[in-house]
Write a protein that holds these residues in place. Structure first.
Motif, PDB file in Angstrom:
ATOM      1  N   PHE A 115       0.805  -1.216   0.000  1.00  0.00           N
ATOM      2  CA  PHE A 115       0.000   0.000   0.000  1.00  0.00           C
ATOM      3  C   PHE A 115       0.841   1.271   0.000  1.00  0.00           C
ATOM      4  N   PHE A 116       1.837   1.336   0.884  1.00  0.00           N
ATOM      5  CA  PHE A 116       2.577   2.582   1.052  1.00  0.00           C
ATOM      6  C   PHE A 116       3.627   2.809  -0.038  1.00  0.00           C
ATOM      7  N   ALA A 158      -7.283   0.611  -3.151  1.00  0.00           N
ATOM      8  CA  ALA A 158      -6.876  -0.303  -2.085  1.00  0.00           C
ATOM      9  C   ALA A 158      -7.498   0.104  -0.749  1.00  0.00           C
ATOM     10  N   LEU A 159      -7.582   1.404  -0.502  1.00  0.00           N
ATOM     11  CA  LEU A 159      -8.199   1.894   0.731  1.00  0.00           C
ATOM     12  C   LEU A 159      -9.677   1.505   0.778  1.00  0.00           C
ATOM     13  N   ASP A 160     -10.355   1.581  -0.344  1.00  0.00           N
ATOM     14  CA  ASP A 160     -11.761   1.163  -0.397  1.00  0.00           C
ATOM     15  C   ASP A 160     -11.898  -0.323  -0.066  1.00  0.00           C
ATOM     16  N   GLU A 183      -4.325   9.133   5.433  1.00  0.00           N
ATOM     17  CA  GLU A 183      -3.369  10.234   5.341  1.00  0.00           C
ATOM     18  C   GLU A 183      -2.423  10.018   4.161  1.00  0.00           C
ATOM     19  N   TYR A 184      -2.012   8.783   3.945  1.00  0.00           N
ATOM     20  CA  TYR A 184      -1.124   8.495   2.827  1.00  0.00           C
ATOM     21  C   TYR A 184      -1.810   8.803   1.497  1.00  0.00           C
ATOM     22  N   VAL A 185      -3.095   8.430   1.385  1.00  0.00           N
ATOM     23  CA  VAL A 185      -3.839   8.685   0.154  1.00  0.00           C
ATOM     24  C   VAL A 185      -3.914  10.176  -0.136  1.00  0.00           C
TER      25      VAL A 185
END
Length: 207
Positions: free
Chosen positions: A116-117, A127-129, A175-177
C-alpha cells in the motif's frame, strides 16, 4: 442464468418469506459464477492464491470476492424463513463456503496492504476502499455466524472470529492517500507493526 428474480409463492405469508430467501440464495449462486469468471479459478480449490497476487490482480479480484461475501451476508434468513429447517440446510453450505471466501479476502488484503505505502495515488484509493470494506464485512460476518450459532446451523464448522483493526492504521492509510506519492507518512517499521495488529484472524469452533 438462474433467473429467479421473479420467483414467488404467495400461497401463504410463510411461503412469501421462503420465496424471498430462495431469490436471495439464487443471487448468491449467480455471483458465485461471476466471481469464478473474474478470478478464473475456484477459491474452494485454491483460496491461497490471493496471497501472491500483484497489485493489478488484487484490485480486480478482491472487489469481486467482497461482492460475493456481500451476497453471503444477504442470505441471513428473515421472519418465517428463519425457522425453516429446509432453508437451514443450504444456509449451512453458504456459511461453510463463507469461511473460505473470507480467508481468501483476508490473505489478499494482507498482500495488498504490504504494497500500500508504495502505491501511486489511484491504486492507493482503490486499495483503501478494499480495506474499509474488509473491516465492515468482518463485523457483519461475525454477526452472521452468531445467527448460525443460534440456529444450530453448521454445527462443528470452523468459523472465523475476527478482531477489528485499530483505527490508527486506517487513519495512516487515509493520510497516505491524501499525500501519496512521493512521500509516505509512516516509517516502514511502524507500518509493519500496524499491519500485524490490524489483520489478525483467529479461527475457532463456533460450538
Amino acid at each position: 442464468m438462474l433467473n429467479m428474480s421473479h420467483f414467488k409463492d404467495d400461497s401463504s405469508p410463510d411461503a412469501w418469506d421462503y420465496s424471498a430467501w430462495v431469490r436471495t440464495y439464487a443471487l448468491f449462486l449467480e455471483e458465485r459464477l461471476e466471481c469464478f469468471r473474474v478470478l478464473k479459478y475456484d477459491i474452494e480449490m485454491d483460496r491461497s492464491r490471493t496471497k501472491d497476487l500483484d497489485t493489478t490482480e488484487s484490485l480486480e479480484q478482491l472487489p469481486a470476492l467482497q461482492q460475493l461475501l456481500f451476497l453471503v451476508l444477504g442470505c441471513q434468513p428473515q421472519r418465517a424463513a428463519f425457522h425453516s429447517f429446509v432453508i437451514h440446510l443450504p444456509l449451512s453450505m453458504v456459511a461453510s463456503e463463507s469461511v473460505k471466501i473470507y480467508q481468501a479476502i483476508s490473505d489478499g488484503t494482507i498482500n495488498l496492504v504490504d504494497k500500500f505505502f508504495e502505491m501511486q495515488c489511484p491504486d492507493a484509493i482503490r486499495a483503501l476502499d478494499v480495506y474499509r470494506r474488509f473491516g465492515q464485512q468482518a463485523e457483519r460476518l461475525s454477526e452472521f455466524y452468531e445467527v448460525c450459532k443460534n440456529l444450530g446451523v453448521g454445527r462443528g464448522e470452523r468459523f472465523i472470529k475476527i478482531e477489528q483493526p485499530p483505527a490508527s492504521f486506517l487513519q495512516a492509510m487515509e493520510e497516505y492517500v491524501r499525500k501519496a506519492p512521493p512521500a509516505s507518512i509512516v516509517r516502514k517499521d511502524q507500518f509493519t507493526t500496524l499491519r500485524r495488529i490490524s489483520l489478525r484472524v483467529r479461527v475457532q469452533h463456533l460450538f
